[in-house]
Motif scaffolding. Structure first.
Motif, PDB file in Angstrom:
ATOM      1  N   GLU A   1       0.845  -1.132   0.233  1.00  9.69           N
ATOM      2  CA  GLU A   1      -0.038  -0.042   0.170  1.00  9.69           C
ATOM      3  C   GLU A   1       0.706   1.330  -0.115  1.00  9.69           C
ATOM      4  N   ASP A   2       1.855   1.373   0.939  1.00 16.11           N
ATOM      5  CA  ASP A   2       2.901   2.472   0.786  1.00 16.11           C
ATOM      6  C   ASP A   2       3.482   2.583  -0.452  1.00 16.11           C
ATOM      7  N   GLU A   3       3.922   1.522  -1.094  1.00 12.34           N
ATOM      8  CA  GLU A   3       4.436   1.821  -2.513  1.00 12.34           C
ATOM      9  C   GLU A   3       3.522   2.274  -3.680  1.00 12.34           C
ATOM     10  N   MET A   4       2.148   1.893  -3.494  1.00  8.65           N
ATOM     11  CA  MET A   4       1.234   2.284  -4.606  1.00  8.65           C
ATOM     12  C   MET A   4       1.034   3.782  -4.105  1.00  8.65           C
ATOM     13  N   ARG A   5       0.896   4.150  -2.904  1.00  7.62           N
ATOM     14  CA  ARG A   5       0.449   5.277  -2.408  1.00  7.62           C
ATOM     15  C   ARG A   5       1.521   6.661  -2.957  1.00  7.62           C
ATOM     16  N   ALA A   6       2.652   6.101  -2.928  1.00  5.88           N
ATOM     17  CA  ALA A   6       3.835   6.951  -3.401  1.00  5.88           C
ATOM     18  C   ALA A   6       3.867   7.103  -4.735  1.00  5.88           C
ATOM     19  N   GLY A   7       3.290   6.196  -5.480  1.00  2.00           N
ATOM     20  CA  GLY A   7       2.928   6.452  -6.983  1.00  2.00           C
ATOM     21  C   GLY A   7       1.837   7.142  -7.252  1.00  2.00           C
ATOM     22  N   VAL A   8       0.674   6.943  -6.490  1.00  2.00           N
ATOM     23  CA  VAL A   8      -0.442   8.000  -6.699  1.00  2.00           C
ATOM     24  C   VAL A   8      -0.187   9.138  -6.391  1.00  2.00           C
ATOM     25  N   GLU A   9       0.474   9.482  -5.329  1.00  2.00           N
ATOM     26  CA  GLU A   9       0.968  10.969  -4.907  1.00  2.00           C
ATOM     27  C   GLU A   9       1.640  11.707  -6.133  1.00  2.00           C
ATOM     28  N   GLU A  10       2.640  10.869  -6.781  1.00  2.00           N
ATOM     29  CA  GLU A  10       3.367  11.594  -7.580  1.00  2.00           C
ATOM     30  C   GLU A  10       2.580  11.805  -9.036  1.00  2.00           C
ATOM     31  N   ALA A  11       1.729  10.938  -9.178  1.00  2.00           N
ATOM     32  CA  ALA A  11       0.798  10.876 -10.287  1.00  2.00           C
ATOM     33  C   ALA A  11      -0.120  12.335 -10.165  1.00  2.00           C
ATOM     34  N   HIS A  12      -0.878  12.185  -9.073  1.00  2.00           N
ATOM     35  CA  HIS A  12      -2.040  13.357  -8.857  1.00  2.00           C
ATOM     36  C   HIS A  12      -1.485  14.676  -8.609  1.00  2.00           C
ATOM     37  N   LYS A  13       0.067  14.596  -8.018  1.00  2.00           N
ATOM     38  CA  LYS A  13       0.594  16.118  -8.025  1.00  2.00           C
ATOM     39  C   LYS A  13       0.770  16.480  -9.331  1.00  2.00           C
ATOM     40  N   ALA A  14       0.823  15.527 -10.374  1.00  2.00           N
ATOM     41  CA  ALA A  14       0.830  16.081 -11.893  1.00  2.00           C
ATOM     42  C   ALA A  14      -0.579  16.218 -12.490  1.00  2.00           C
ATOM     43  N   PHE A  15      -1.495  16.027 -11.743  1.00  2.00           N
ATOM     44  CA  PHE A  15      -2.726  15.827 -12.325  1.00  2.00           C
ATOM     45  C   PHE A  15      -3.109  14.792 -13.251  1.00  2.00           C
ATOM     46  N   ARG A  16      -2.303  13.513 -12.968  1.00  2.00           N
ATOM     47  CA  ARG A  16      -2.711  12.454 -14.104  1.00  2.00           C
ATOM     48  C   ARG A  16      -3.561  11.611 -13.294  1.00  2.00           C
ATOM     49  N   VAL A  17      -4.339  10.979 -14.097  1.00  2.00           N
ATOM     50  CA  VAL A  17      -5.199   9.814 -13.545  1.00  2.00           C
ATOM     51  C   VAL A  17      -4.345   8.648 -13.394  1.00  2.00           C
ATOM     52  N   VAL A  18      -4.679   7.854 -12.422  1.00  2.00           N
ATOM     53  CA  VAL A  18      -3.687   6.472 -11.957  1.00  2.00           C
ATOM     54  C   VAL A  18      -4.642   5.289 -11.985  1.00  2.00           C
ATOM     55  N   ALA A  19      -4.129   4.316 -13.050  1.00  2.00           N
ATOM     56  CA  ALA A  19      -4.936   3.000 -13.197  1.00  2.00           C
ATOM     57  C   ALA A  19      -3.851   1.986 -12.549  1.00  2.00           C
ATOM     58  N   ALA A  20      -4.621   1.134 -11.615  1.00  2.00           N
ATOM     59  CA  ALA A  20      -3.889  -0.069 -11.204  1.00  2.00           C
ATOM     60  C   ALA A  20      -4.222  -1.255 -11.697  1.00  2.00           C
ATOM     61  N   HIS A  21      -3.590  -1.967 -12.183  1.00  2.00           N
ATOM     62  CA  HIS A  21      -3.603  -3.433 -12.644  1.00  2.00           C
ATOM     63  C   HIS A  21      -3.840  -4.011 -11.482  1.00  2.00           C
ATOM     64  N   ALA A  22      -4.886  -4.670 -11.133  1.00  2.00           N
ATOM     65  CA  ALA A  22      -5.288  -5.271  -9.938  1.00  2.00           C
ATOM     66  C   ALA A  22      -6.365  -6.269 -10.022  1.00  2.00           C
ATOM     67  N   GLN A  23      -5.744  -7.664  -9.763  1.00  2.00           N
ATOM     68  CA  GLN A  23      -6.441  -8.658 -10.139  1.00  2.00           C
ATOM     69  C   GLN A  23      -6.794  -9.590  -8.602  1.00  2.00           C
ATOM     70  N   ALA A  24      -5.545  -9.797  -7.828  1.00  2.00           N
ATOM     71  CA  ALA A  24      -5.784 -10.230  -6.647  1.00  2.00           C
ATOM     72  C   ALA A  24      -6.574  -9.374  -5.474  1.00  2.00           C
ATOM     73  N   THR A  25      -7.464 -10.021  -4.769  1.00  2.00           N
ATOM     74  CA  THR A  25      -7.990  -9.188  -3.872  1.00  2.00           C
ATOM     75  C   THR A  25      -7.322  -8.455  -2.978  1.00  2.00           C
ATOM     76  N   GLU A  26      -5.967  -8.688  -2.321  1.00  2.00           N
ATOM     77  CA  GLU A  26      -5.431  -7.842  -1.262  1.00  2.00           C
ATOM     78  C   GLU A  26      -4.854  -6.694  -2.282  1.00  2.00           C
ATOM     79  N   GLY A  27      -4.284  -6.906  -3.338  1.00  2.00           N
ATOM     80  CA  GLY A  27      -3.850  -5.943  -4.484  1.00  2.00           C
ATOM     81  C   GLY A  27      -4.920  -4.963  -4.658  1.00  2.00           C
TER      82      GLY A  27
END
Ligand SMILES: [Zn+2]
Length: 413
Positions: A201-227
């Motif tokens: 979750e921490d790794e994901m959050r860092a990526g999301v923060e960088e994207a949203h700072k630049a006003f970019r939409v974030v897509a997560a490839h996510a198949q597993a429930t925990e992911g």
């Protein structure tokens, strides 16, 4: 480019009203300077305008595919061998795929991963008018953990929040207009289990923060429930695939407004095409594992009221450019009402991509990206996926494909 272009009047069609979720008959749509300038009955024909008679036809916004790999043709084992051909050859081929995609009524796509940033350069080529294709929001490479899904073909590896930040920043520096993170394993990478979560979750959050700072939409490839849950909690904008959604994930998605882009078409073709089509055995086996649960999760998401948007994962095996609208048909087949399926591929997709001020609806001021059908898509949703029957595909106020383009059946005034 569009200033010297004549105005175009689409006369008297049944025009899709996104708010009312229905078609209204006898409405004119006037396009000027690449934009929609009027939507009403009885619009006067401006001097020099071209007129396309749409009486007895259905006019809807150009379709939006939120998940493609437009630089791939969908050969059985192409994407994982992305670097198998010289870059220039791949680029020339990609120009053809972009054209085919546009011809099928898709006027906007989000590209979620290509080797060597070919998707970003394709987007630039289209924007500059060098190549004909849909508007492309390209993610460049995705960012995945070491050994994670997509590594070696459509993703850059990164471990720990700081490296994920750097991975995202590299894509932004290269010109990415969207960001893709990998929250779990998937079908197409050998040795990677779709049931296994990847970024924390921490790794994901860092990526999301960088994207949203630049006003970019974030897509997560996510198949597993925990992911999936890591990605939602980290604040991604959309869950791609969402194979194993549990009640908590559905609740979180509703609470946070996270979209589901199901991409039902991808495992469908891998499983049904199978070994006979030349698809590697490990992919066919994993597609078999996900297929039924994937559809059950999609149905549960609809029932829970999760927001959905259309995405094909075009470029995966047998998932061809130009066949994109098959996903709209599949979304309807598995429980979405036809008008809602159209919204998932137009207005809702634009909302997810933060393009609601640009496209996705037939409204004054938005880009004149339109699709004119000869068959009613509410009566038969399959009418969306028959480009050979289309009367016209309009991009930025110009007829670029369909029978009207081929025969020039519209009248230059
Ligand atoms: Zn994909």
């Amino acid at each position: 480019m569009s200033s010297d272009q004549p105005a175009l009047l689409l006369r008297g069609g049944a025009v899709f009203d996104s708010d009312a979720r229905t078609f209204c008959a006898g409405v004119d749509v006037l396009c000027a300077g690449g934009r929609i300038s009027a939507v009403r009955a009885g619009t006067a024909i401006p001097n020099g305008a071209d007129v396309l008679d749409c009486r007895g036809m259905w006019v809807l916004p150009g379709l939006i595919d939120c998940h493609v790999h437009i630089t791939s043709a969908g050969e059985p084992n192409e994407m994982t061998n992305a670097r198998g051909e010289p870059l220039a050859i791949r680029a020339w081929k990609a120009a053809g795929y972009a054209r085919r995609t546009l011809n099928s009524g898709i006027t906007t796509v989000r590209d979620l991963g290509a080797a060597e940033h070919l998707n970003i350069q394709l987007a630039n080529g289209i924007e500059s008018g060098l190549i004909q294709g849909p508007r492309v929001l390209a993610a460049g490479m995705g960012v995945t953990m070491t050994g994670g899904h997509g590594h070696g073909f459509i993703a850059r590896e990164a471990d720990g929040p700081d490296e994920v930040r750097k991975g995202v920043r590299e894509q932004l520096r290269a010109g990415a207009k969207a960001v893709k993170l990998f929250a779990s394993g998937g079908v197409m990478t050998p040795g990677v289990d779709p049931r296994s979560p990847s970024f924390t979750e921490d790794e994901m959050r860092a990526g999301v923060e960088e994207a949203h700072k630049a006003f970019r939409v974030v897509a997560a490839h996510a198949q597993a429930t925990e992911g999936i849950k890591n990605a939602i909690r980290a604040g991604v904008d959309s869950i791609e695939h969402g194979v194993w959604l549990d009640d908590e994930a559905l609740e979180l998605m509703c609470e946070r407004g996270t979209y589901l882009v199901p991409t039902l078409t991808a495992p469908h073709h891998i499983y049904h095409g199978g070994l006979a089509a030349g698809i590697p055995p490990y992919m066919v086996e994993k597609a078999r594992q996900v297929l039924e649960d994937h559809i059950a999760s999609y149905r549960a998401a609809l029932k829970a009221g999760v927001r959905v948007a259309m995405g094909t994962d075009q470029g995966t095996p047998l998932n061809r450019p130009g066949d994109n609208a098959q996903e709209v048909v599949r979304m309807a087949e598995h429980g979405l009402a036809p008008a809602a399926a159209i919204l998932a591929a137009t207005a809702w997709a634009a909302d997810l991509l933060r393009l609601q001020g640009e496209c996705g609806r037939i409204k004054e001021g938005l880009a004149a990206d339109l699709l004119v059908l000869r068959g009613d898509p509410i009566e038969g949703i399959g009418n969306l996926s028959k480009p050979e029957d289309f009367n016209a595909v309009v991009k930025a106020g110009r007829i670029v494909a369909g029978q009207a383009a081929e025969r020039r059946t519209y009248e230059p005034a």
